[in-house]
Design a protein around this motif. Structure first.
Motif, PDB file in Angstrom:
ATOM      1  N   ARG A 171      75.008 -23.316 110.738  1.00 54.01           N
ATOM      2  CA  ARG A 171      76.331 -23.366 111.364  1.00 54.01           C
ATOM      3  C   ARG A 171      77.402 -23.727 110.325  1.00 54.01           C
ATOM      4  O   ARG A 171      78.445 -23.088 110.235  1.00 54.01           O
ATOM      5  CB  ARG A 171      76.321 -24.382 112.501  1.00 54.01           C
ATOM      6  N   ARG A 172      77.107 -24.733 109.509  1.00 57.13           N
ATOM      7  CA  ARG A 172      78.089 -25.143 108.484  1.00 57.13           C
ATOM      8  C   ARG A 172      78.347 -24.023 107.492  1.00 57.13           C
ATOM      9  O   ARG A 172      79.480 -23.746 107.098  1.00 57.13           O
ATOM     10  CB  ARG A 172      77.573 -26.372 107.718  1.00 57.13           C
ATOM     11  N   MET A 173      77.275 -23.351 107.096  1.00 58.46           N
ATOM     12  CA  MET A 173      77.430 -22.276 106.104  1.00 58.46           C
ATOM     13  C   MET A 173      78.191 -21.093 106.695  1.00 58.46           C
ATOM     14  O   MET A 173      78.970 -20.445 106.005  1.00 58.46           O
ATOM     15  CB  MET A 173      76.058 -21.806 105.586  1.00 58.46           C
ATOM     16  N   ARG A 174      77.974 -20.855 107.975  1.00 59.87           N
ATOM     17  CA  ARG A 174      78.676 -19.740 108.606  1.00 59.87           C
ATOM     18  C   ARG A 174      80.185 -19.983 108.542  1.00 59.87           C
ATOM     19  O   ARG A 174      80.963 -19.083 108.228  1.00 59.87           O
ATOM     20  CB  ARG A 174      78.209 -19.583 110.053  1.00 59.87           C
ATOM     21  N   GLN A 175      80.577 -21.250 108.793  1.00 59.09           N
ATOM     22  CA  GLN A 175      82.018 -21.564 108.740  1.00 59.09           C
ATOM     23  C   GLN A 175      82.544 -21.448 107.308  1.00 59.09           C
ATOM     24  O   GLN A 175      83.621 -20.909 107.060  1.00 59.09           O
ATOM     25  CB  GLN A 175      82.266 -22.975 109.283  1.00 59.09           C
ATOM     26  N   LEU A 176      81.768 -21.954 106.388  1.00 57.39           N
ATOM     27  CA  LEU A 176      82.179 -21.909 104.976  1.00 57.39           C
ATOM     28  C   LEU A 176      82.324 -20.454 104.501  1.00 57.39           C
ATOM     29  O   LEU A 176      83.324 -20.071 103.880  1.00 57.39           O
ATOM     30  CB  LEU A 176      81.121 -22.638 104.134  1.00 57.39           C
ATOM     31  N   TYR A 177      81.313 -19.635 104.822  1.00 57.09           N
ATOM     32  CA  TYR A 177      81.334 -18.242 104.352  1.00 57.09           C
ATOM     33  C   TYR A 177      82.464 -17.464 105.020  1.00 57.09           C
ATOM     34  O   TYR A 177      83.061 -16.575 104.414  1.00 57.09           O
ATOM     35  CB  TYR A 177      79.996 -17.545 104.630  1.00 57.09           C
ATOM     36  N   ALA A 178      82.747 -17.820 106.286  1.00 60.26           N
ATOM     37  CA  ALA A 178      83.841 -17.124 106.987  1.00 60.26           C
ATOM     38  C   ALA A 178      85.155 -17.373 106.245  1.00 60.26           C
ATOM     39  O   ALA A 178      85.964 -16.451 106.061  1.00 60.26           O
ATOM     40  CB  ALA A 178      83.935 -17.612 108.430  1.00 60.26           C
ATOM     41  N   ARG A 179      85.351 -18.608 105.776  1.00 60.15           N
ATOM     42  CA  ARG A 179      86.604 -18.919 105.041  1.00 60.15           C
ATOM     43  C   ARG A 179      86.636 -18.176 103.710  1.00 60.15           C
ATOM     44  O   ARG A 179      87.654 -17.647 103.289  1.00 60.15           O
ATOM     45  CB  ARG A 179      86.709 -20.429 104.794  1.00 60.15           C
ATOM     46  N   ARG A 180      85.505 -18.129 103.046  1.00 61.67           N
ATOM     47  CA  ARG A 180      85.447 -17.451 101.742  1.00 61.67           C
ATOM     48  C   ARG A 180      85.645 -15.943 101.910  1.00 61.67           C
ATOM     49  O   ARG A 180      86.297 -15.306 101.077  1.00 61.67           O
ATOM     50  CB  ARG A 180      84.118 -17.774 101.048  1.00 61.67           C
ATOM     51  N   ARG A 181      85.099 -15.417 102.975  1.00 63.59           N
ATOM     52  CA  ARG A 181      85.300 -13.981 103.238  1.00 63.59           C
ATOM     53  C   ARG A 181      86.773 -13.702 103.461  1.00 63.59           C
ATOM     54  O   ARG A 181      87.321 -12.736 102.916  1.00 63.59           O
ATOM     55  CB  ARG A 181      84.462 -13.568 104.462  1.00 63.59           C
ATOM     56  N   GLN A 182      87.419 -14.561 104.246  1.00 61.72           N
ATOM     57  CA  GLN A 182      88.849 -14.369 104.496  1.00 61.72           C
ATOM     58  C   GLN A 182      89.635 -14.443 103.189  1.00 61.72           C
ATOM     59  O   GLN A 182      90.576 -13.677 102.966  1.00 61.72           O
ATOM     60  CB  GLN A 182      89.386 -15.433 105.470  1.00 61.72           C
ATOM     61  N   ALA A 183      89.251 -15.375 102.329  1.00 63.44           N
ATOM     62  CA  ALA A 183      89.964 -15.527 101.048  1.00 63.44           C
ATOM     63  C   ALA A 183      89.809 -14.255 100.209  1.00 63.44           C
ATOM     64  O   ALA A 183      90.766 -13.795  99.563  1.00 63.44           O
ATOM     65  CB  ALA A 183      89.424 -16.736 100.293  1.00 63.44           C
ATOM     66  N   LEU A 184      88.608 -13.678 100.244  1.00 60.81           N
ATOM     67  CA  LEU A 184      88.399 -12.453  99.463  1.00 60.81           C
ATOM     68  C   LEU A 184      89.184 -11.288 100.075  1.00 60.81           C
ATOM     69  O   LEU A 184      89.831 -10.511  99.349  1.00 60.81           O
ATOM     70  CB  LEU A 184      86.895 -12.124  99.385  1.00 60.81           C
ATOM     71  N   LEU A 185      89.159 -11.190 101.401  1.00 59.43           N
ATOM     72  CA  LEU A 185      89.921 -10.117 102.056  1.00 59.43           C
ATOM     73  C   LEU A 185      91.411 -10.255 101.722  1.00 59.43           C
ATOM     74  O   LEU A 185      92.098  -9.263 101.451  1.00 59.43           O
ATOM     75  CB  LEU A 185      89.712 -10.167 103.577  1.00 59.43           C
ATOM     76  N   ALA A 186      91.891 -11.504 101.712  1.00 55.66           N
ATOM     77  CA  ALA A 186      93.319 -11.728 101.418  1.00 55.66           C
ATOM     78  C   ALA A 186      93.630 -11.311  99.978  1.00 55.66           C
ATOM     79  O   ALA A 186      94.668 -10.684  99.703  1.00 55.66           O
ATOM     80  CB  ALA A 186      93.659 -13.202 101.638  1.00 55.66           C
ATOM     81  N   ALA A 187      92.713 -11.642  99.059  1.00 53.36           N
ATOM     82  CA  ALA A 187      92.940 -11.285  97.649  1.00 53.36           C
ATOM     83  C   ALA A 187      92.952  -9.758  97.492  1.00 53.36           C
ATOM     84  O   ALA A 187      93.772  -9.190  96.759  1.00 53.36           O
ATOM     85  CB  ALA A 187      91.854 -11.907  96.778  1.00 53.36           C
ATOM     86  N   ILE A 188      92.040  -9.081  98.197  1.00 52.23           N
ATOM     87  CA  ILE A 188      91.994  -7.607  98.119  1.00 52.23           C
ATOM     88  C   ILE A 188      93.314  -7.029  98.623  1.00 52.23           C
ATOM     89  O   ILE A 188      93.922  -6.152  98.002  1.00 52.23           O
ATOM     90  CB  ILE A 188      90.795  -7.051  98.924  1.00 52.23           C
ATOM     91  N   ARG A 189      93.749  -7.571  99.759  1.00 53.93           N
ATOM     92  CA  ARG A 189      94.995  -7.070 100.347  1.00 53.93           C
ATOM     93  C   ARG A 189      96.180  -7.312  99.411  1.00 53.93           C
ATOM     94  O   ARG A 189      97.025  -6.454  99.224  1.00 53.93           O
ATOM     95  CB  ARG A 189      95.238  -7.739 101.705  1.00 53.93           C
TER      96      ARG A 189
END
Ligand code: PLP
Length: 500
Positions: free
Chosen positions: A395-413
């Motif tokens: 559960r903790r990792m899912r939250q952490l990875y979700a934030r990191r995924r968002q950060a990567l998507l934002a950087a791509i955008r």
């Protein structure tokens, strides 16, 4: 043991040889050095068979070392079969020369090209098409979970508890397909979290997914049998099945997963590999219609579906989809899962759920081929799951990875707007960033690596020509604060290599 030839004499050369080469100031211990010099001289026949070595007292005096040093070296050489030794009988070099034919054949060490040619055709194909990357840690290596947040203290406490009074049957040769306590925990977890229908008896614990894939191929298919694999797809299944002699046939995937209509190859396969919860690497989720069609096809044609459920615990936004195995009413699915993504990859533990009819063969196959092991670690893992740490960590990792995924998507955008397609199915540890048509994704990866960023080229996951270039970017193990900086480096490489 061969006996020393009669009539050998002592060598005056030995003293000279050792005087020249023995170095009392060396960092190598005296006994190790003396042993090495004598052994090498005998192997190179500078000290011929039958030669009598000086007494330990004499050699010790000549070299200025303790007599015990020489005695120990002589004893070691005798134990290894280089010299004969008996109290009061002298120490003789034994004749251990291979016969002449062997000696001639092996007179020259093989050149690298000769050694390469000696590798089997199967081995050559394996090496030529190897898929594993050399470096596994660093932004944005795909498939790598965050290992720095693993609850090491809890693990240590559970491990200490096991080691305080280790049960002999956890340390000896393991009998059976995995620790019963772990298989019980897994059966409960799989039923509630993954919709897998199984009893603990159907679970077989292996050292990583590749061992499970290999067992499947060896027990369910014969050399030359066809096996369908996803295209693009996981290189591991291709490597393992091809080296087991299977004819792996790539089958295209689209946004619904494996194409089961126009794209279907001729001929019935024995095995079909799919990653329906999160297609690797493009991220599609197999539609219910395709799942049902695949199950019906397997039933009708007597083939086995191998479901690789490697990272479906990490789904962002929606709950994870139930497994394909849970839909299978006819025992055609072999379900594979791994602890690599949810615990850590170095653990090398995975498991499979086999249909009831196959349980006995798989249990026997596992112990015949690999012998089960790591039962003490399995006991720690069972406690880790039973005490709720496993689910909490996921559960903790899912939250952490979700934030990191968002950060990567934002950087791509930020760097490319909407110009480059992204494939990820909102799940897993990586996403695929499409590159403009005609780009050379391998060259982008190589240049990015030189700039300090790791990625993998999408084209390498296709067996034939890749219809689209792209990059696999793993974000799960990259600190959120560093994602923009690393992506900026990568973006610069993409701009320099691709027509945007
Ligand atoms: C598609 C897929 N399946 C399975 C695995 C896990 O293999 P293992 O259990 O050997 O770590 C991986 C690892 O990267 C993977 O990408």
């Amino acid at each position: 043991m061969p006996s020393p030839p009669a009539g050998g004499g002592s060598s005056p050369l030995l003293g000279d040889l050792l005087q020249q080469q023995f170095n009392r100031g060396s960092s190598e211990a005296n006994n190790q050095q003396l042993y090495r010099l004598l052994r090498d001289a005998m192997l190179q026949e500078q000290l011929p068979p039958g030669l009598r070595l000086p007494s330990s007292r004499q050699l010790a005096t000549e070299l200025g070392v303790a007599r015990n040093t020489v005695i120990h070296v002589y004893e070691r050489l005798a134990a290894e079969g280089y010299v004969s030794a008996g109290v009061g009988q002298g120490t003789f070099v034994l004749d251990t020369r291979p016969d002449r034919l062997v000696a001639l054949e092996h007179a020259q060490p093989a050149t690298p090209a000769q050694a390469q040619a000696a590798i089997s055709a199967r081995g050559q194909a394996l090496v030529a098409q190897a898929g594993a990357a050399e470096r596994q840690w660093g932004a944005f290596m795909p498939g790598v979970p965050e290992v720095r947040t693993f609850p090491a203290r809890i693990w240590m406490r559970l491990q200490n508890r096991q080691w305080r009074k280790p049960q002999p049957d956890l340390l000896t040769y393991a009998v059976g397909p995995g620790l019963p306590a772990l298989r019980q925990q897994l059966a409960d977890y799989l039923r509630s979290s993954r919709g897998v229908r199984c009893s603990p008896e159907q679970i077989i614990v292996t050292n990583g997914t590749h061992a499970a894939m290999q067992l499947v191929s060896l027990l369910l298919a014969d050399s030359g049998d066809k096996a369908w694999v996803e295209d693009p797809g996981y290189w591991g299944v291709h490597s393992v099945w091809r080296s087991a002699g299977l004819d792996t046939i790539p089958v295209a995937v689209d946004e619904q997963g494996l194409q089961l209509d126009e794209g279907m190859p001729q001929g019935v396969p024995r095995l079909i590999y799919v990653s329906p919860s999160h297609q690797y690497p493009l991220g599609a989720v197999m539609s219910l219609a395709r799942r049902r069609r695949l199950l019906a096809y397997a039933r009708r044609n007597n083939c086995w579906i191998v479901e690789d459920d490697y990272d479906s615990e990490f789904r962002y936004g929606r709950p994870p989809l139930p497994s394909l195995q849970g839909l299978d009413a006819h025992g055609r699915v072999i379900y594979l899962a791994t602890f690599s993504k949810v615990i850590y990859p170095g653990l090398r533990l995975a498991y499979m759920v086999v249909p009831e009819a196959l349980v006995e063969s798989f249990q026997t196959g596992l112990s015949e081929l690999y012998r089960g092991g790591q039962y003490l670690t399995q006991a720690v893992l069972a406690d880790f799951i039973a005490e709720g740490h496993f689910v909490a960590h996921i559960r903790r990792m899912r939250q952490l990875y979700a934030r990191r995924r968002q950060a990567l998507l934002a950087a791509i955008r930020q760097h490319f707007g909407e110009r480059l397609p992204i494939h990820d199915g909102a799940a897993g540890l990586h996403l695929v960033l499409g590159l403009p048509p005609g780009s050379n994704d391998l060259a982008v990866c190589e240049q990015a690596m030189r700039a300090g960023v790791l990625t993998r080229p999408l084209s390498q996951y296709y067996r034939g020509a890749a219809p689209q270039p792209g990059l696999l970017l793993g974000y799960a193990h990259v600190d959120e604060a560093d994602i923009e900086r690393h992506f900026a480096t990568l973006a610069q490489v993409i701009r320099s290599q691709c027509r945007l």
